[in-house]
Design a protein around this motif. Structure first.
Motif, mmCIF file in Angstrom:
data_model
loop_
_atom_site.group_PDB
_atom_site.id
_atom_site.type_symbol
_atom_site.label_atom_id
_atom_site.label_comp_id
_atom_site.label_asym_id
_atom_site.label_seq_id
_atom_site.Cartn_x
_atom_site.Cartn_y
_atom_site.Cartn_z
ATOM 1 N N ASP B 292 8.960 90.711 31.664
ATOM 2 C CA ASP B 292 9.301 89.308 31.431
ATOM 3 C C ASP B 292 9.104 89.000 29.942
ATOM 4 O O ASP B 292 9.001 89.911 29.121
ATOM 5 C CB ASP B 292 8.442 88.396 32.321
ATOM 6 N N ASP B 293 9.029 87.704 29.613
ATOM 7 C CA ASP B 293 8.924 87.322 28.204
ATOM 8 C C ASP B 293 7.640 87.856 27.569
ATOM 9 O O ASP B 293 7.623 88.214 26.397
ATOM 10 C CB ASP B 293 8.978 85.800 28.060
ATOM 11 N N SER B 294 6.558 87.934 28.342
ATOM 12 C CA SER B 294 5.299 88.450 27.777
ATOM 13 C C SER B 294 5.439 89.936 27.450
ATOM 14 O O SER B 294 4.910 90.432 26.448
ATOM 15 C CB SER B 294 4.129 88.240 28.743
ATOM 16 N N SER B 322 15.681 90.089 30.777
ATOM 17 C CA SER B 322 16.609 88.962 30.817
ATOM 18 C C SER B 322 15.906 87.623 31.011
ATOM 19 O O SER B 322 16.489 86.681 31.481
ATOM 20 C CB SER B 322 17.627 89.168 31.932
ATOM 21 N N SER B 323 14.641 87.506 30.662
ATOM 22 C CA SER B 323 13.948 86.219 30.821
ATOM 23 C C SER B 323 14.339 85.251 29.723
ATOM 24 O O SER B 323 14.863 85.637 28.687
ATOM 25 C CB SER B 323 12.439 86.426 30.740
ATOM 26 N N LYS B 324 14.029 83.984 29.967
ATOM 27 C CA LYS B 324 14.248 82.948 28.950
ATOM 28 C C LYS B 324 13.348 83.226 27.766
ATOM 29 O O LYS B 324 12.225 83.686 27.915
ATOM 30 C CB LYS B 324 13.906 81.590 29.569
ATOM 31 N N GLY B 325 13.843 82.889 26.617
ATOM 32 C CA GLY B 325 13.015 83.026 25.414
ATOM 33 C C GLY B 325 13.137 84.378 24.754
ATOM 34 O O GLY B 325 12.592 84.597 23.673
ATOM 35 N N LYS B 329 13.066 85.987 20.392
ATOM 36 C CA LYS B 329 12.245 87.147 20.001
ATOM 37 C C LYS B 329 13.126 88.221 19.376
ATOM 38 O O LYS B 329 12.764 88.843 18.372
ATOM 39 C CB LYS B 329 11.523 87.727 21.215
ATOM 40 N N GLU B 419 30.283 81.943 38.385
ATOM 41 C CA GLU B 419 30.841 80.655 38.801
ATOM 42 C C GLU B 419 31.746 80.083 37.720
ATOM 43 O O GLU B 419 32.650 79.335 38.002
ATOM 44 C CB GLU B 419 29.699 79.683 39.082
ATOM 45 N N PHE B 542 11.602 50.127 35.097
ATOM 46 C CA PHE B 542 12.180 50.377 36.425
ATOM 47 C C PHE B 542 11.644 49.406 37.458
ATOM 48 O O PHE B 542 12.386 48.892 38.295
ATOM 49 C CB PHE B 542 11.862 51.833 36.819
ATOM 50 N N GLY B 543 10.359 49.140 37.356
ATOM 51 C CA GLY B 543 9.732 48.324 38.375
ATOM 52 C C GLY B 543 10.212 46.883 38.386
ATOM 53 O O GLY B 543 10.147 46.200 39.406
ATOM 54 N N SER B 596 12.877 55.351 25.977
ATOM 55 C CA SER B 596 12.639 55.273 27.410
ATOM 56 C C SER B 596 12.207 53.854 27.753
ATOM 57 O O SER B 596 11.721 53.122 26.887
ATOM 58 C CB SER B 596 11.574 56.283 27.843
ATOM 59 N N ASP B 639 17.225 56.014 39.394
ATOM 60 C CA ASP B 639 16.811 57.042 38.433
ATOM 61 C C ASP B 639 17.712 58.256 38.675
ATOM 62 O O ASP B 639 17.588 58.907 39.713
ATOM 63 C CB ASP B 639 15.331 57.405 38.700
ATOM 64 N N ILE B 667 15.378 55.094 31.967
ATOM 65 C CA ILE B 667 13.982 55.364 32.323
ATOM 66 C C ILE B 667 13.434 56.400 31.340
ATOM 67 O O ILE B 667 12.478 56.165 30.632
ATOM 68 C CB ILE B 667 13.860 55.867 33.770
ATOM 69 N N ARG B 668 14.056 57.557 31.302
ATOM 70 C CA ARG B 668 13.685 58.616 30.357
ATOM 71 C C ARG B 668 14.786 59.654 30.352
ATOM 72 O O ARG B 668 15.655 59.632 31.179
ATOM 73 C CB ARG B 668 12.358 59.276 30.744
#
Lengths: 388, 692
Positions: B292-294, B322-325, B329, B419, B542-543, B596, B639, B667-668
């Motif tokens: 993985d990335d590590s 094939s990991s993210k990040g 590197k 896809e 929102f409230g 937000s 939301d 909202i955000r």
């Protein structure tokens, strides 16, 4: 001659490089078992039939312990694409018959429900509707009043608490009392509970802020909303925990539908305004929908146990096609060290779904992990530290 | 002539009564002993159906026959009976086992007969059948290998027990042979005995014990094997084999799952301690396959600190993760490598796509090694990201390389299940450009089925010559964009496009056209309102719901500004972006963290010629309120992300000018909306934007 050489070599190696052989890393030994191919995303562990052995409950089935090979049907659930309207399987004796039932709810049915355990009879469990409350992105089960029985809090707006009813004799009465908290807060994606401000009461935490509990959590007007942060599409639960051991509880939050696992450090100096400082735990994995704290390695400290919810929003979430994984993080003075139990593509590895369970299922003294999900239902049996 | 041919011919000349299943065992035995091949065939067919306990004792003597046909047929009958013994039930099977064991033990029989009996025995034994009588033959050097093979194939508890027990009495060489047998079983029986042999002073025996443990994905076994490996002298004949076993068990642990961190750490220990170059590289490749990335972090360090083969292995392994990040590197690493070395990282770089990767890859492609590596990687792991670079390779490649690219493209379009169908369209377009003339029609046929984002001029002419009424939307859209305004075919294309927009899901169409260079044409085709005036952001949460209009409703006429809580707000004119949405984040002036719990208003003035039943198709992030000509039409406090055409709101538009006012909450996260007008048949409405 060669045998002699071997022993001389051993002696020399041990003398000169003995420390090289010693390995400071310690790892837990897990054995991974596939329990079922069904793609329900929630699971729990309890003794369904009161035979003294813990069983696994997940969606339509329960799997009989200790072998976990025989399955029994609980109910039929309608599939919606690759989802089922069953996002929790919390064990609770709702009707006081001594058999643990299951409390659940889902997104499409919008209804809080409980399924009645038929006991020794081999038949489908009857589903009882509690209340239509709106889309349920998993419930929170939290003992707000320290009664020993958790209350059920679906993530809704307004904030609703469902408390188990009892008869005069103190037995569960087969239903829930609804309490509506009068507040502007609540809602959003994500919920958690814990003593945020250290006053001894269990507060509720939402994506957009936290609700301070009054002394009596059923004082519906007494809750106070503090919109002090914005956690995004947060995990269920959001964990309240003193990460950096400074006496102030912090928040541990997963991104349920995006990359990231974070902790928010609470900083407050006397009467000054409370601040929340965001720190990264893991930026490179996504769909941390369920996160829990357990002492998985019996070192007396809690570890963060979690994993990926595979296909949380089909393949629409960022990172949804990344490898799956089951992890635990050791937490030391604000630092998180990740240990990966399982990792890989969906046809080989496991995530943890929307509601996983940690319990010592085989009573060997080490907590096991039951990991449901669209990749299948897995049990990771924990055998303790790998001996060196 | 084989047996079945004989039977087939015989069946042509002889009646079915020759295969009468009621023929007695004795009669069939007579046929077995005859010289006739047909009789042998009949005997085999029919004796195999009889009770084996009755038949086997009678046929065993024929295993000693001097006639090879009789011997061969008898052997076959024996195996058939043993193999089918399950259907007779437990007692028959058990009795048959005993008969075979007794027969095997009869030393008066020939060796070949006893071998045949042993092979048959394997099929009949189960956990109830005691195999202890075979023990002395396990010790016997002449029979040991055959008995060991038979016990391994039998794979019953008594068989495993016998193998294990023999370890107590055999010499080291013989023990090694037994351990090789145990290696083939699932799991390790008598693990304590096997583990104790790990510390034998005999290297062959140690290696055999290591081997027998290496098939079971147990970290406990792996730890023990590691200790043996580390202590094994490099000059040992079994040094390589032991480390191979450790690699094997490590991979088994990773494939089985449950101990990932442990196994990855074990790979690292292997490459730290093993002196064998091939073992080290295998461990590195393992890190690449499962990492993985590590692990990518670790391998990046290894690339920098290593030389020669180890460095190459690390670079190849890094490209597998094939990991993210990873891309970041790899980009960092590229800065410390030569262009030729960077070429090794191409497969990893090409899993993602951004400006920095583009620049790096284009640089790499300027080298011959880079081109070669690119072409080979594309063949092995074709993905969409490669397609964008193929135009850089079109020149300066050899004929062989060109053919390989074409083959890779065909492979990609026939096996690709992504896809994103746009990529397939791109691939077909490249094939149309690069493939030999006889393959072009197939490329064109594919191109018509899959959307593309770029149409070359020669392709455009070819398609237009063929006619275009039945072309898919994306191709029509490209043609529409490519044609000059004065081209009379443009009107016809516009009609076809609007027709398709009416019939299709806009979300699907958007996913295709959003990459097109003619995207600017899309909003008006689809009926999007493209000119707006915005005012805000106002504080909101929102409230509190969406009740307050902040005085904006009174500011709509004459585009007046608004004063709210001591702050002055003025209308700002904006146009839609991309395919037709309004990005409200600009109102936050780049301060995303403050963007937000706010809301804003958007006003559009549109003009139509005649009143008609219309709908406003709206998507918003987050909630909204809608007024048309001052009348509140709908509100939703929610939301959500923006989804095109999420709401279909019936509205009354008057002939002439109409004011459409939206309040959009935030909202955000993202803050945007899109709105288009359609008639009752879902066809984009014809309208003009007024004076914005």
């Amino acid at each position: 001659m060669r045998a002699f050489m071997f022993w001389i070599g051993t002696f020399c190696l041990c003398c000169t490089q003995g420390t090289l052989i010693a390995d400071e890393e310690t790892y837990l030994l897990f054995k991974k078992e596939k329990i079922g191919n069904a793609i329900f995303e929630s699971a729990s562990v309890f003794d369904v039939n009161k035979d003294g052995y813990l069983d696994i409950v997940s969606g339509e089935f329960w799997y009989e312990g200790p072998e976990l090979e025989k399955s029994h049907r609980i109910t039929y659930l309608e599939p919606i694409d690759d989802y089922y309207d069953n996002f929790s399987d919390f064990p609770m004796d709702v009707n006081g018959d001594g058999y643990l039932d299951v409390v659940t709810g889902g997104w499409w049915g919008k209804t809080l429900r409980w399924r009645e355990n038929p006991g020794k009879e081999e038949k489908n469990w009857v589903t009882h509707d509690v209340e239509e409350v709106g889309n349920i992105e998993r419930c929170l089960f939290c003992d707000l009043d320290n009664s020993g029985i958790p209350e059920v809090i679906p993530i809704t707006k307004p904030v609703l608490i469902f408390k188990l009813k009892f008869t005069e004799n103190g037995k569960p009465a087969g239903g829930f009392e609804k309490i509506v908290i009068e507040t502007e807060g609540g809602g959003g994606h994500g919920i958690g509970c814990g003593d945020v401000d250290g006053d001894g009461s269990i507060d509720l935490v939402f994506s957009g802020g936290w609700l301070k509990s009054p002394q009596n959590p059923y004082d519906t007007k007494g809750w106070k909303w503090f919109p002090e942060f914005n956690l995004g599409s947060a995990s269920v639960p959001i964990l309240v925990f003193d990460v950096n051991e400074d006496g102030l509880n912090d928040l541990i939050v997963g991104s349920a539908h995006d990359y990231g696992l974070f902790w928010y450090e609470q900083r407050k100096d006397g009467e000054a305004k409370r601040e929340w400082v965001k720190h990264d735990i893991d930026k490179f994995r996504s769909q941390y929908h369920d996160i829990q704290l357990h002492d998985i390695d019996n070192d007396g400290k809690l570890e963060l146990v979690t994993g990926k919810r595979y296909r949380a929003h089909a393949f629409h979430d960022p990172g949804s096609k990344d490898p799956l994984g089951v992890y635990y993080f050791k937490i030391t003075n604000g630092k998180f060290e990740r240990y990966t139990i399982d990792y890989g593509p969906a046809d080989r590895a496991s995530g943890v779904g929307i509601y996983f369970w940690v319990e010592d299922i085989d009573k060997n003294g080490w907590k096991d992990i039951v990991a449901p999900g669209k990749e299948g239902l897995y049990l990771f049996r924990n055998y303790g530290l790998i001996p060196k | 002539m084989c047996f079945f041919e004989i039977v087939s011919i015989a069946l042509m000349f002889f009646s079915p009564s020759d295969f009468d299943t009621s023929l007695s065992v004795e009669l069939l035995i007579q046929k077995l002993s005859s010289k006739s091949e047909l009789d042998h065939a009949i005997a085999r067919q029919l004796l195999s159906l009889k009770n084996p306990v009755v038949v086997v004792p009678k046929i065993l003597p024929f295993l000693e026959s001097e006639d090879p046909d009789i011997k061969g047929t008898t052997r076959n009958i024996l195996i058939d009976l043993a193999n089918d013994s399950k259907k007779w039930g437990g007692d028959v099977r058990k009795n048959l086992s005993h008969i075979l064991i007794e027969s095997f033990l009869d030393s008066k029989r020939s060796t070949s007969a006893r071998e045949d009996i042993l092979k048959a025995l394997i099929f009949t034994v189960d956990d109830e059948v005691d195999l202890l009588p075979l023990k002395e033959y396990l010790i016997n050097e002449e029979w040991r290998e055959k008995i060991r093979t038979a016990l391994v194939e039998a794979n019953t508890k008594p068989a495993k027990s016998l193998l294990c027990d023999s370890l107590d009495v055999l010499d080291d060489k013989a023990k090694s042979a037994i351990l090789l047998g145990l290696y083939q079983l699932d799991g390790v029986p008598c693990e304590e005995k096997v583990i104790s042999l790990l510390s034998s002073s005999n290297p062959e025996l140690r290696a055999s014990a290591v081997l027998s443990l290496s098939n079971t994905p147990s970290p406990i076994y792996a730890e023990k094997i590691f200790q043996v490996c580390v202590l094994e002298p490099e000059i040992s004949d079994y040094y390589q084999q032991n480390w191979d076993s450790l690699l094997r068990i490590t991979e088994r642990i990773l494939q089985t799952g449950g101990n990932w961190s442990y196994a990855i750490n074990l790979y690292k220990k292997i490459l730290a301690f093993s002196k064998s170059q091939s073992i080290v590289c295998s461990a590195i490749f393992g890190l690449g396959r499962y990492g993985d990335d590590s692990v990518a972090e670790f391998l990046s360090e290894l690339v920098i600190t290593s030389e020669g083969e180890k460095k190459k292995c690390a670079m190849c392994a890094l490209s597998q993760i094939s990991s993210k990040g990873i891309a970041d590197k790899l980009l960092n690493l590229c800065g410390r490598l030569s262009l030729e070395e960077q070429a090794m990282l191409l497969p990893g770089l090409l899993r993602e796509n951004n400006r920095e990767i583009n620049e790096t890859v284009i640089n790499i492609l300027s080298t011959p090694i880079g081109k070669e590596k690119f072409i080979n990687s594309f063949w092995e792991e074709p993905n969409c990201n490669y397609l964008n670079y193929l135009t850089y390779l079109d020149k300066d490649i050899t004929e062989i390389q060109r053919n390989k690219i074409i083959q890779s493209l065909w492979k990609y379009v026939s096996t690709n299940t992504e896809e994103n169908q746009e990529c397939k369209g791109k691939a077909y377009m490249l094939l149309y450009k690069m493939a030999p003339p006889d393959e072009k029609p197939y490329a064109m046929s594919g191109l018509k089925k899959f959307p593309i984002t770029e149409v070359t001029q020669d392709l455009l002419q070819d398609i237009l010559k063929e006619g275009y009424d039945s072309l898919p939307f994306p191709l029509l859209f490209e043609l529409y964009g490519a044609l000059p305004n004065e081209d009379e075919r443009k009107g016809r294309l516009k009609g076809l496009l609007i027709s398709q927009i009416k019939e299709s899901s806009l979300e699907l169409i958007l996913s295709i056209v959003s990459e097109s260079k003619y995207l600017d044409n899309f909003p008006s085709l689809a009926g999007f309102i493209t000119s707006w005036k915005l005012i805000g952001p106002f504080p909101w949460s929102f409230g509190e719901g969406i009740d307050s209009d902040y005085g904006v409703l009174n500011a709509v006429e004459g585009n007046k500004g608004v004063e709210f809580r001591g702050k002055r707000f003025e209308w700002k004119s904006v146009k839609t972006e991309g395919w037709g949405y309004v990005n409200l984040m600009h109102l936050c002036e780049g301060k995303d963290e403050e963007c937000s719990n706010i809301c804003a208003f958007a006003l559009a003035n549109i003009k139509i010629t005649e009143a008609q039943e219309s709908y406003l198709l709206l998507g918003s992030d987050d909630g909204y309120r809608l007024w048309v000509n001052g009348e509140l039409i709908d509100a939703k406090n929610v939301d959500r992300g923006m989804k095109v055409d999420e709401e279909k709101l019936p509205i009354k538009l008057l002939p002439g000018s109409n004011k459409i006012l939206l309040q959009i909450t935030q909202i955000r996260g993202g803050w945007n909306f899109c709105a288009r007008l359609v008639d009752k048949e879902n066809k984009p409405l014809k309208f003009e934007m007024e004076g914005n």
